[in-house]
Design a protein around this motif. Structure first.
Motif, PDB file in Angstrom:
ATOM      1  N   LEU A  44       0.855  -1.036  -0.527  1.00 47.63           N
ATOM      2  CA  LEU A  44      -0.214   0.025  -0.181  1.00 47.63           C
ATOM      3  C   LEU A  44       0.818   1.333   0.284  1.00 47.63           C
ATOM      4  O   LEU A  44       1.025   2.032  -1.083  1.00 47.63           O
ATOM      5  N   SER A  45       1.941   1.436   0.749  1.00 50.62           N
ATOM      6  CA  SER A  45       3.024   2.537   0.954  1.00 50.62           C
ATOM      7  C   SER A  45       3.580   2.471  -0.342  1.00 50.62           C
ATOM      8  O   SER A  45       3.966   3.654  -0.827  1.00 50.62           O
ATOM      9  N   PHE A  46       3.831   1.394  -1.333  1.00 48.20           N
ATOM     10  CA  PHE A  46       4.691   1.819  -2.505  1.00 48.20           C
ATOM     11  C   PHE A  46       3.527   1.987  -3.026  1.00 48.20           C
ATOM     12  O   PHE A  46       4.461   3.368  -3.934  1.00 48.20           O
ATOM     13  N   LEU A  47       2.117   1.793  -3.741  1.00 52.17           N
ATOM     14  CA  LEU A  47       1.255   2.535  -4.736  1.00 52.17           C
ATOM     15  C   LEU A  47       0.882   3.631  -4.466  1.00 52.17           C
ATOM     16  O   LEU A  47       0.751   4.494  -4.950  1.00 52.17           O
ATOM     17  N   ALA A  48       0.562   3.860  -2.325  1.00 52.78           N
ATOM     18  CA  ALA A  48       0.083   5.508  -2.818  1.00 52.78           C
ATOM     19  C   ALA A  48       1.689   6.480  -2.515  1.00 52.78           C
ATOM     20  O   ALA A  48       1.243   7.472  -3.064  1.00 52.78           O
ATOM     21  N   PHE A  51       1.606   6.886  -6.849  1.00 54.30           N
ATOM     22  CA  PHE A  51       0.596   7.974  -6.930  1.00 54.30           C
ATOM     23  C   PHE A  51       1.094   9.790  -6.357  1.00 54.30           C
ATOM     24  O   PHE A  51       0.848  10.448  -7.593  1.00 54.30           O
ATOM     25  N   LEU A  52       1.699   9.565  -5.783  1.00 52.25           N
ATOM     26  CA  LEU A  52       1.862  10.996  -5.024  1.00 52.25           C
ATOM     27  C   LEU A  52       2.360  12.116  -5.845  1.00 52.25           C
ATOM     28  O   LEU A  52       2.936  12.697  -6.224  1.00 52.25           O
ATOM     29  N   LEU A  53       3.706  10.732  -6.482  1.00 51.57           N
ATOM     30  CA  LEU A  53       4.912  10.760  -7.182  1.00 51.57           C
ATOM     31  C   LEU A  53       4.748  11.569  -8.376  1.00 51.57           C
ATOM     32  O   LEU A  53       5.257  12.464  -9.401  1.00 51.57           O
ATOM     33  N   LEU A  54       3.559  10.626  -9.196  1.00 53.74           N
ATOM     34  CA  LEU A  54       3.360  11.226 -10.001  1.00 53.74           C
ATOM     35  C   LEU A  54       3.180  12.264 -10.060  1.00 53.74           C
ATOM     36  O   LEU A  54       2.488  12.987 -11.345  1.00 53.74           O
ATOM     37  N   THR A  55       1.190  12.531  -8.933  1.00 51.99           N
ATOM     38  CA  THR A  55       0.770  13.606  -8.907  1.00 51.99           C
ATOM     39  C   THR A  55       1.837  14.991  -9.112  1.00 51.99           C
ATOM     40  O   THR A  55       1.754  16.106  -9.595  1.00 51.99           O
ATOM     41  N   TRP A  56       3.241  14.287  -7.650  1.00 50.73           N
ATOM     42  CA  TRP A  56       3.645  15.695  -7.981  1.00 50.73           C
ATOM     43  C   TRP A  56       4.261  16.132  -9.259  1.00 50.73           C
ATOM     44  O   TRP A  56       4.896  17.242  -9.458  1.00 50.73           O
ATOM     45  N   LEU A  86      -7.457  -2.705  -4.543  1.00 48.66           N
ATOM     46  CA  LEU A  86      -7.303  -4.210  -4.603  1.00 48.66           C
ATOM     47  C   LEU A  86      -6.819  -4.779  -3.212  1.00 48.66           C
ATOM     48  O   LEU A  86      -6.071  -4.805  -2.692  1.00 48.66           O
ATOM     49  N   GLU A  87      -5.573  -4.239  -2.340  1.00 54.23           N
ATOM     50  CA  GLU A  87      -4.287  -4.458  -1.728  1.00 54.23           C
ATOM     51  C   GLU A  87      -5.239  -4.251  -1.265  1.00 54.23           C
ATOM     52  O   GLU A  87      -5.278  -5.120   0.488  1.00 54.23           O
ATOM     53  N   ALA A  88      -5.977  -3.577  -1.243  1.00 53.28           N
ATOM     54  CA  ALA A  88      -6.761  -3.086   0.361  1.00 53.28           C
ATOM     55  C   ALA A  88      -7.717  -3.613   1.213  1.00 53.28           C
ATOM     56  O   ALA A  88      -8.075  -3.959   2.076  1.00 53.28           O
ATOM     57  N   LEU A  89      -8.618  -4.362   0.233  1.00 55.65           N
ATOM     58  CA  LEU A  89      -9.241  -5.518  -0.119  1.00 55.65           C
ATOM     59  C   LEU A  89      -8.893  -6.480   0.477  1.00 55.65           C
ATOM     60  O   LEU A  89      -9.531  -7.640   1.502  1.00 55.65           O
ATOM     61  N   ARG A  90      -7.264  -6.980  -0.104  1.00 52.10           N
ATOM     62  CA  ARG A  90      -6.591  -7.953   0.339  1.00 52.10           C
ATOM     63  C   ARG A  90      -6.246  -7.561   1.615  1.00 52.10           C
ATOM     64  O   ARG A  90      -6.476  -9.150   3.001  1.00 52.10           O
ATOM     65  N   GLN A  91      -5.911  -6.773   2.373  1.00 53.41           N
ATOM     66  CA  GLN A  91      -5.234  -6.729   3.975  1.00 53.41           C
ATOM     67  C   GLN A  91      -6.784  -6.778   5.025  1.00 53.41           C
ATOM     68  O   GLN A  91      -6.553  -7.506   6.503  1.00 53.41           O
ATOM     69  N   ILE A  92      -8.220  -6.347   3.912  1.00 56.39           N
ATOM     70  CA  ILE A  92      -9.065  -6.459   4.822  1.00 56.39           C
ATOM     71  C   ILE A  92      -9.534  -8.097   4.873  1.00 56.39           C
ATOM     72  O   ILE A  92      -9.459  -8.599   6.308  1.00 56.39           O
ATOM     73  N   ASN A  93      -9.301  -8.452   3.549  1.00 56.33           N
ATOM     74  CA  ASN A  93      -9.520 -10.398   4.358  1.00 56.33           C
ATOM     75  C   ASN A  93      -8.596 -10.743   5.119  1.00 56.33           C
ATOM     76  O   ASN A  93      -8.722 -11.791   5.661  1.00 56.33           O
ATOM     77  N   ILE A 140       6.290   0.579 -13.932  1.00 61.81           N
ATOM     78  CA  ILE A 140       5.855   1.859 -12.537  1.00 61.81           C
ATOM     79  C   ILE A 140       6.936   2.828 -12.725  1.00 61.81           C
ATOM     80  O   ILE A 140       6.983   3.824 -12.914  1.00 61.81           O
ATOM     81  N   VAL A 141       8.350   2.820 -13.342  1.00 64.70           N
ATOM     82  CA  VAL A 141       9.043   2.904 -13.532  1.00 64.70           C
ATOM     83  C   VAL A 141       8.838   4.084 -14.813  1.00 64.70           C
ATOM     84  O   VAL A 141       9.563   5.442 -14.717  1.00 64.70           O
ATOM     85  N   GLY A 142       8.542   3.481 -16.349  1.00 66.25           N
ATOM     86  CA  GLY A 142       7.887   4.543 -16.971  1.00 66.25           C
ATOM     87  C   GLY A 142       7.661   5.160 -17.059  1.00 66.25           C
ATOM     88  O   GLY A 142       7.445   6.262 -17.469  1.00 66.25           O
ATOM     89  N   MET A 143       6.244   4.323 -16.078  1.00 64.88           N
ATOM     90  CA  MET A 143       5.389   6.210 -15.422  1.00 64.88           C
ATOM     91  C   MET A 143       6.079   7.075 -15.073  1.00 64.88           C
ATOM     92  O   MET A 143       5.548   7.926 -15.312  1.00 64.88           O
ATOM     93  N   VAL A 144       6.864   6.992 -14.319  1.00 66.47           N
ATOM     94  CA  VAL A 144       6.666   8.163 -13.216  1.00 66.47           C
ATOM     95  C   VAL A 144       7.868   8.668 -14.380  1.00 66.47           C
ATOM     96  O   VAL A 144       8.028   9.791 -14.319  1.00 66.47           O
ATOM     97  N   ILE A 145       9.099   8.779 -14.747  1.00 69.02           N
ATOM     98  CA  ILE A 145       9.156   9.352 -15.930  1.00 69.02           C
ATOM     99  C   ILE A 145       8.760   9.886 -17.246  1.00 69.02           C
ATOM    100  O   ILE A 145       9.191  11.049 -17.333  1.00 69.02           O
ATOM    101  N   ALA A 146       7.587   8.970 -17.366  1.00 66.31           N
ATOM    102  CA  ALA A 146       7.111   9.710 -18.188  1.00 66.31           C
ATOM    103  C   ALA A 146       5.852  10.429 -17.604  1.00 66.31           C
ATOM    104  O   ALA A 146       5.517  11.966 -18.466  1.00 66.31           O
TER     105      ALA A 146
END
Length: 800
Positions: A44-48, A51-56, A86-93, A140-146
């Motif tokens: 969750l920390s990695f995905l969040a 998302f914040l890095l792409l926003t920045w 999905l990851e949040a649902l997995r952890q709830i499970n 994910i690396v490609g998305m961050v660079i893009a």
């Protein structure tokens, strides 16, 4: 009682005890095992974070507000938010599985069925999973660079374009990266240079023919030398033993007293062999910093392997091998009792050699009562090992001595594997290790095992034949006039001489001859050198006359009893010259290399000790000095050993039994461990000493004239040899003194009169009224080999 039967006694700490609950097995669980907090939040920390890095990145390009950018990214990066959901649902499970047993049973029942992925090989599933993880990471690396860059026309980059833009960005940043790497490398190289410099030194390499010492230069150690030669033969011709299924011995330990020829033997090996000889100094592995010792060991063995390949073999010699250290006190159990076959040095029957291992354990640690397990002593760990080289240095050396050797060469190890070929095995390194030490107990047991050190040889004191050969070898290097009989006699009166001490003795005799402006060594020179080396240089102290006489009577009593009774020892020197706190002594030596000891011999030893007390009381009207204290300590010690340990007294039992361990077998009152027997034991020892004292008194009373004669010779010459003691007692010409005048009845009366005068001065604490008598007439010079022979004070040959 029922709790003890079912194993639930809390005092015993059983698995079912409530104080120590057992951890349930996975098959017995009713819920899922709780997950660690970091494992729960890391994805969750990695995905969040992504998302914040792409926003920045979008904010920096479009210059929009944070809330507006979040909304835009949520619309364009909806799939990333979906992954977070999905990851949040997995952890709830997982939380439900951890908290609800019913939900856990249903979930495991569904997923316990066989799925299509279960048919795959586990290794294939692992490889596929790793590929998917790598692809996801690259995406994910490609998305961050893009997110941080746009095309020339202002359009956004796709993740694939961003991924291909990564190498371009890396190349543009290469100068800065290289500068950073250079700075780090420079710092690392400084430490590498320091450790490389400290890892050098302490190892000397000698090429063939660099050393002139040969086996013919080693004297007195023929048995050990023949075995060392045998090891060299196998090293020169390894096929002679390997073709028959054996292997070349790789290690030799030479142990024994200092100066017996261990290092000389290693030098002879270096001189005789056509292989390189590597000498390792005792402090070679000493280092201040951790890890330097390991580097030194690896550097040494790299050199040894290189020399072995180039010359077909190499010999490495570790002098003073006890400096290599030990990993703990456990290597010698029993605090000094050693039943290792190589290190038995006591001159007694080795009783531990023919009993079973439990019996050995009982001898060393005491018996184990009631069938209980042996009680082990606390293990006191030794120092850092390898003489301060740091932890791991000794272990590194043990691994290098017999560890697995990896294949050599980059092509052999890497390229051949890439081509699907098996690497070539490493060559056979012919390395012969020779260790020398006088403290074999300090070596680690792992070093002494076969495969590292295959042969253990004691290099002891040479026998008579060996000492004769050694004396002849070193006397042949100087000018001397000693006959074969004198050389044989010299070897006989030096029972514990080593090659080093014999060499030093001959050299000291040469110094004495040169000091007297002579070029040839004579018998008197070698005898004086022997006495000087064995007993030290006497002081310039001069006794007052009555004290000189009392000291002379004291030592003469020792000498007469030893001469009359001892057959297992002969007198070497009698002296009244003071050396430090020692006012005088009579030194004896064994005339032959005897191994065992007998009760009759020990009785005579005790009587020789008691002679000083009996002599002083006999000649000084029952008075005696404090100088007999050391003699009484020696007499009491021997008598106690005879009564309590050697079965030479009135009883047979040995006091060496561990009575403290026997307390477990039957109750023994407190405080009666040894004190229980000390009273009766002390009486037995005192009775034995009293009996031997009476016999000693009778001997001295019967030989009163001989005691005064030897005392006169000591007062006149201060130091006399054993031959001269015999000459005075028997009345013949000795090696350095004529003893015939002491059998003149008139001179004996004068000696008695002089003693009476000294006795009167002793009673009054006054000066002696009269001079020490001089035998008359003078002895003709031809009777003592050309020396002038008036036996007056200060005249005649003197051995100091």
């Amino acid at each position: 009682m029922s709790d003890r039967r079912n194993g639930s006694d809390p005092a015993q700490g059983s698995p079912t005890s409530p104080m120590f609950p057992s951890r349930p097995k996975e098959s017995d669980r009713i819920t899922r095992a709780p997950m660690l907090f970091w494992d729960r939040v890391r994805i969750l920390s990695f995905l969040a974070g992504a998302f914040l890095l792409l926003t920045w990145g979008s904010m920096s390009i479009n210059s929009t507000g944070f809330v507006e950018t979040i909304r835009a990214q949520s619309r364009s990066r909806w799939w990333l938010l979906a992954l977070i959901a999905l990851e949040a649902l997995r952890q709830i499970n997982y939380l439900l599985l951890e908290g609800s047993p019913r939900y856990y049973r249903r979930w495991t029942a569904f997923w316990g069925r066989e799925h299509s992925t279960d048919k795959l090989d586990p290794w294939t599933r692992f490889r596929l999973g790793r590929v998917l993880k790598i692809l996801a990471f690259l995406w994910i690396v490609g998305m961050v660079i893009a997110a941080f860059f746009v095309n020339a026309d202002g359009t956004k980059l796709t993740p694939i374009e961003g991924l291909f833009l990564g190498p371009v960005l890396l190349f543009q940043a290469l100068p800065q990266i290289l500068q950073f790497v250079f700075i780090i490398t420079l710092g690392v190289l400084q430490f590498v240079a320091i450790f490389w410099y400290m890892s050098k030194g302490g190892v000397d390499t000698y090429m063939p023919d660099d050393i002139d010492t040969r086996f013919s230069d080693v004297k007195g150690q023929d048995a050990v030398l023949s075995r060392v030669k045998e090891s060299l033969i196998f090293m020169e011709d390894p096929e002679s033993i390997e073709s028959r299924g054996g292997y070349v011995p790789g290690g030799i330990l030479l142990w024994g007293p200092p100066g017996t020829g261990k290092t000389l033997m290693a030098q002879a090996v270096a001189g005789e062999t056509a292989k390189p000889f590597v000498f390792v100094e005792p402090g070679a592995f000493n280092a201040m910093f951790f890890g330097v010792g390991i580097l030194k060991v690896k550097s040494l063995y790299r050199k040894l392997r290189k020399l072995s390949l180039r010359y077909g073999g190499v010999i490495v010699f570790f002098d003073e091998a006890d400096s290599l250290g030990n990993r703990g006190a456990m290597s010698q159990p029993g605090g000094g009792w050693s039943y290792e076959p190589g290190f038995v040095g006591a001159s007694a029957c080795h009783g531990a050699a023919y009993v079973s291992e439990p019996a050995r354990s009982a001898l060393v640690h005491g018996p184990s009562m009631y069938g209980a397990e042996p009680q082990h002593e606390p293990v006191v760990m030794g120092g850092m090992g390898m003489g301060g080289g740091g932890m791991g240095t000794l272990q590194a050396m043990l691994a290098e001595m017999s560890g697995l050797t990896k294949p050599r060469g980059f092509v052999n190890r890497v390229v051949r594997r890439l081509l699907g070929l098996k690497p070539k095995p490493p060559p056979k390194y012919r390395i012969l290790h020779i260790f020398a030490t006088n403290m074999p107990g300090a070596l680690d047991e792992a070093m002494l095992r076969p495969g590292r050190i295959d042969r253990l040889y004691k290099v002891g004191y040479p026998q008579v034949e060996g000492r004769i050969a050694t004396f002849r070898y070193y006397l042949a290097k100087v000018r001397h006039e000693l006959t074969d009989d004198q050389v044989h006699k010299l070897a006989t009166i030096t029972p514990y001489a080593t090659g080093a001490s014999i060499k030093d003795m001959v050299n000291e005799a040469l110094v004495i001859a040169i000091r007297d402006e002579r070029e040839t060594i004579g018998w008197a020179d070698i005898v004086q050198a022997k006495q000087l080396k064995e007993h030290g240089l006497p002081d310039d102290h001069e006794y007052i006359e009555r004290e000189r006489h009392s000291v002379a009577v004291h030592e003469a009593s020792h000498a007469v009893v030893a001469y009359r009774l001892r057959r297992h020892m002969t007198i070497d020197i009698a002296t009244i010259e003071r050396r430090g706190d020692v006012g005088g002594f009579v030194s004896s030596i064994p005339p032959e290399d005897q191994f065992v000891q007998w009760r009759s011999e020990r009785d005579v030893d005790v009587m020789t000790f008691l002679a000083s007390l009996a002599g002083e009381r006999l000649f000084f009207d029952g008075d005696n000095s404090a100088g007999v204290g050391g003699d009484m300590r020696g007499a009491t010690t021997i008598a106690s050993m005879m009564e309590g340990f050697w079965a030479m007294g009135r009883t047979i039992g040995s006091y060496s039994v561990n009575l403290g361990a026997l307390k477990g077998a039957q109750p023994v009152e407190d405080g009666t461990d040894r004190a229980m027997l000390d009273g009766e034991f002390g009486k037995r020892v005192e009775a034995k000493l009293g009996d031997l004292y009476e016999r000693t008194w009778a001997i001295l009373e019967e030989n009163r004239a001989e005691v005064l004669a030897v005392a006169h010779a000591l007062e006149t010459h201060k130091s006399i040899t054993g031959d001269d003691v015999a000459a005075v007692i028997e009345g013949h010409v000795g090696s350095l003194l004529d003893g015939r005048p002491y059998h003149d009845p008139a001179f004996r009366e004068r000696l008695e009169a002089y003693h009476a005068t000294v006795l009167a001065a002793h009673r009054e604490h006054a000066d002696v009224d009269g001079a020490i008598p001089v035998p008359m007439p003078p002895v003709p010079s031809e009777l003592i080999g050309g020396s002038t022979a008036a036996l007056g004070p200060g005249d005649g040959p003197r051995v100091s």
